[in-house]
Scaffold this motif. Structure first.
Motif, short mmCIF file in Angstrom:
data_model
loop_
_atom_site.label_atom_id
_atom_site.label_comp_id
_atom_site.label_asym_id
_atom_site.label_seq_id
_atom_site.Cartn_x
_atom_site.Cartn_y
_atom_site.Cartn_z
N PHE A 7 30.87 70.97 106.27
CA PHE A 7 30.91 71.84 107.48
C PHE A 7 31.82 72.68 107.81
CE2 PHE A 7 32.12 67.00 109.45
CZ PHE A 7 30.29 66.51 109.41
N GLN A 8 31.36 72.87 109.39
CA GLN A 8 32.81 74.83 108.92
C GLN A 8 33.31 74.08 110.99
OE1 GLN A 8 32.02 79.09 109.57
NE2 GLN A 8 29.95 78.03 109.32
N ILE A 9 34.90 74.42 111.19
CA ILE A 9 35.30 73.84 111.70
C ILE A 9 36.02 74.65 112.74
CG2 ILE A 9 36.93 72.72 112.91
CD1 ILE A 9 37.85 71.10 110.51
N VAL A 10 35.03 75.48 114.32
CA VAL A 10 35.71 76.50 114.75
C VAL A 10 36.61 76.09 115.84
CG1 VAL A 10 33.76 77.20 115.85
CG2 VAL A 10 35.08 78.75 115.37
N GLU A 19 34.72 83.93 116.06
CA GLU A 19 33.05 82.30 116.23
C GLU A 19 31.58 82.85 115.68
OE1 GLU A 19 36.50 82.53 118.46
OE2 GLU A 19 35.15 84.07 118.02
N ARG A 20 31.16 84.71 116.12
CA ARG A 20 29.99 85.30 115.55
C ARG A 20 29.78 85.01 113.77
NH1 ARG A 20 31.01 89.25 118.58
NH2 ARG A 20 31.33 91.08 117.19
N MET A 21 31.38 84.99 112.83
CA MET A 21 30.67 85.23 111.63
C MET A 21 30.58 83.39 111.56
SD MET A 21 31.23 87.10 109.15
CE MET A 21 31.63 86.16 107.86
N SER A 22 31.46 81.67 112.59
CA SER A 22 31.55 80.93 111.67
C SER A 22 29.43 80.48 112.48
CB SER A 22 31.89 79.96 112.75
OG SER A 22 31.38 80.07 114.11
N ILE A 23 28.80 81.16 113.42
CA ILE A 23 27.58 80.91 112.70
C ILE A 23 27.03 81.86 112.31
CG2 ILE A 23 25.34 81.56 114.24
CD1 ILE A 23 27.49 80.98 117.09
N ASN A 24 26.88 82.60 111.73
CA ASN A 24 26.42 83.54 110.44
C ASN A 24 26.40 82.43 109.33
OD1 ASN A 24 26.10 85.65 112.28
ND2 ASN A 24 27.50 87.18 111.06
N ILE A 25 27.98 82.14 108.91
CA ILE A 25 28.33 81.21 107.61
C ILE A 25 27.32 80.01 107.63
CG2 ILE A 25 29.85 80.30 106.28
CD1 ILE A 25 32.06 82.44 107.56
N SER A 26 27.24 79.77 109.09
CA SER A 26 26.00 78.07 109.02
C SER A 26 25.19 78.92 108.59
CB SER A 26 26.80 77.70 110.72
OG SER A 26 27.72 77.09 110.79
N ALA A 27 25.17 79.76 109.60
CA ALA A 27 23.61 80.20 108.67
C ALA A 27 22.97 79.98 107.84
CB ALA A 27 22.57 81.37 109.74
N VAL A 28 23.57 80.95 106.76
CA VAL A 28 23.53 81.03 105.15
C VAL A 28 23.56 80.10 104.49
CG1 VAL A 28 24.54 82.30 103.37
CG2 VAL A 28 24.63 83.37 105.28
N PHE A 29 24.34 79.28 104.61
CA PHE A 29 24.25 77.61 104.18
C PHE A 29 23.39 76.76 104.33
CE2 PHE A 29 28.58 78.41 103.10
CZ PHE A 29 29.39 77.72 102.05
N SER A 30 22.68 76.82 105.72
CA SER A 30 21.47 75.99 106.11
C SER A 30 20.68 76.23 105.42
CB SER A 30 20.93 75.66 107.36
OG SER A 30 19.68 75.84 107.62
N GLU A 31 20.43 78.11 105.06
CA GLU A 31 19.37 79.18 104.48
C GLU A 31 19.26 77.80 103.05
OE1 GLU A 31 19.25 83.14 104.07
OE2 GLU A 31 18.05 83.36 105.60
N LYS A 32 20.83 78.30 102.23
CA LYS A 32 20.93 78.24 101.13
C LYS A 32 20.54 76.53 100.86
CE LYS A 32 21.43 82.23 100.02
NZ LYS A 32 20.72 82.78 98.89
N GLY A 33 19.69 75.45 102.20
CA GLY A 33 19.60 74.06 101.28
C GLY A 33 20.27 73.22 101.77
N TRP A 34 22.02 73.83 102.37
CA TRP A 34 22.73 72.82 102.15
C TRP A 34 22.49 71.97 103.91
CZ3 TRP A 34 28.08 71.70 100.30
CH2 TRP A 34 28.31 72.62 99.10
N GLU A 35 22.80 70.94 103.92
CA GLU A 35 23.32 70.54 105.31
C GLU A 35 24.54 70.60 106.10
OE1 GLU A 35 22.23 66.01 105.94
OE2 GLU A 35 24.27 65.65 106.85
N SER A 36 24.32 71.94 107.39
CA SER A 36 25.27 72.67 107.25
C SER A 36 25.59 71.97 109.07
CB SER A 36 24.84 73.95 107.81
OG SER A 36 25.81 74.86 108.02
N HIS A 37 27.22 71.69 109.16
CA HIS A 37 27.21 71.67 110.19
C HIS A 37 28.09 72.78 110.77
CE1 HIS A 37 26.00 66.88 109.99
NE2 HIS A 37 25.95 67.31 108.70
N LEU A 38 28.44 72.40 112.67
CA LEU A 38 29.18 73.57 112.95
C LEU A 38 30.03 72.77 114.42
CD1 LEU A 38 30.35 76.14 113.58
CD2 LEU A 38 28.83 76.78 115.27
N ILE A 39 31.28 72.45 113.85
CA ILE A 39 32.53 71.63 114.39
C ILE A 39 32.68 72.44 115.22
CG2 ILE A 39 33.85 69.97 115.09
CD1 ILE A 39 31.92 69.85 111.85
N VAL A 40 32.48 72.53 116.89
CA VAL A 40 33.78 74.18 118.07
C VAL A 40 34.60 72.32 118.30
CG1 VAL A 40 33.30 74.95 119.69
CG2 VAL A 40 31.14 74.89 118.06
#
Length: 361
Positions: A7-10, A19-40
């Motif tokens: 979970f990432q909260i921004v 905000e750009r970092m939050s998207i980048n981090i979410s993308a990396v976690f998703s790429e690495k096999g995590w279920e990646s949630h971005l909460i705005v």
């Protein structure tokens, strides 16, 4: 094996570095096999179109700090999805801690992006010493913040780590703008000091006639926006400076522009600077925050003193009159950014921060 949920909260999806970092981090976690949630928490913005596939986005529609309905939405998401790891940016940490009071089952990382790191004595944020007892690890964007929190949170030095920002782009080859273009990718607020750039443009017009500056960013501070518009108008620079504002086409502007420029009076490690480098753009920036780590010498670009419009204009003139040399500096910068500030560097540093409590892979 328990499913790995991140979970990432921004606060918003405006075009700021956080905000750009939050998207980048979410993308990396998703790429690495995590279920990646971005909460705005509050609202969307110009970056909504850049959310990659695989990242699950939730909007809380928060109206105020004490919006109980939005807080309940966050609590319900945590209960439903059961995150292993929660990563809260900036002021989002307050609600993240409150949720942890109700359920202590997740590991909590606070990502401090405080851009005014040169003014920590003025804005010490003492309340964070109280909240820190519920924060497992603290990630900061520059060494000044790292030193500050290691002093403030004595005894927890190993829980605090400087992890640099990193860029993430999906650039497509496009023709450059017909007119020579400086791209200023920065939200409209005093810290980004667009007035400094406008004054430099005024100086430059007495020497060079054919160029333009595109200012791309979110409309953050209405009073500052009015000052920027007044400054452009008072100098008669409407034909040289375009206020694009928020855009869903940032990658297109990066591909089509000739030079990336930042005129900030204060920074951490600006994501825009790394994006300029990743896009192989020649770069002019003010020497504030950690910009010198990206542009340590003239080999990689131009770093000038903040609030010095004459220096800024001089560097712009140098780029305009010797663009082949500028291109070579941009290529060297691209290699440096890929090697020293790429996503794998971030991933390895993150693992160092949270290990051995959580294994990322």
């Amino acid at each position: 094996m328990r499913k790995k949920v991140f979970f990432q909260i921004v606060d918003t999806l405006s075009m700021g570095g956080t905000e750009r970092m939050s998207i980048n981090i979410s993308a990396v976690f998703s790429e690495k096999g995590w279920e990646s949630h971005l909460i705005v928490s509050r609202r969307g913005g110009g970056l909504e179109a850049q959310i990659p596939e695989g990242v699950i986005v939730h909007f809380l529609n928060k109206k105020a700090f004490y919006d109980l309905f939005a807080f309940f939405r966050l609590w319900r998401l945590v209960q439903t999805c059961g995150p292993t790891l929660v990563h809260a940016h900036s002021t989002s940490i307050y609600w993240a801690v409150a949720i942890k009071w109700l359920t202590s089952k997740f590991f909590l990382v606070w990502h401090d992006h405080f851009g005014l790191s040169d003014q920590l004595d003025v804005y010490p944020r003492r309340e964070m010493k109280f909240f820190a007892r519920w924060i497992n690890k603290l990630m900061v964007v520059n060494e000044k913040l790292e030193n500050h929190w290691r002093k403030e949170l004595s005894g927890r030095e190993l829980d605090i780590l400087f992890v640099g920002n990193f860029p993430w782009l999906n650039l497509k080859t496009q023709d450059k703008f017909e007119i020579f273009t400086f791209l200023n990718l920065a939200n409209f607020r005093p810290q980004k000091d667009q007035l400094n750039l406008i004054k430099a443009v005024k100086i430059l017009t007495s020497q060079i006639q054919k160029f333009q500056v595109l200012m791309v960013g979110e409309w953050i501070d209405n009073e500052w926006i009015a000052k920027v518009k007044d400054e452009i108008s008072s100098h008669g620079l409407e034909e040289y400076i375009q206020l694009i504002g928020p855009s869903t086409s940032v990658e297109s502007y990066l591909a089509k522009s000739h030079v990336g420029i930042l005129s900030s009076e204060s920074e951490g490690l600006p994501v825009a600077l790394l994006e300029y480098g990743l896009a192989s753009l020649p770069v002019i920036c003010t020497n504030v925050g950690d910009c010198q780590k990206v542009i340590p010498s003239e080999e990689f670009g131009w770093a000038v003193s903040p609030k010095n419009s004459s220096q800024l204009a001089g560097s712009m003139l140098e780029v305009l009159t010797n663009y082949p040399d500028a291109i070579q500096r941009g290529k060297r910068l691209q290699k440096k950014v890929e090697h020293e500030f790429g996503k794998e560097c971030f991933w390895n540093a993150y693992q160092t921060l949270i290990s051995p409590k959580i294994q990322l892979v």
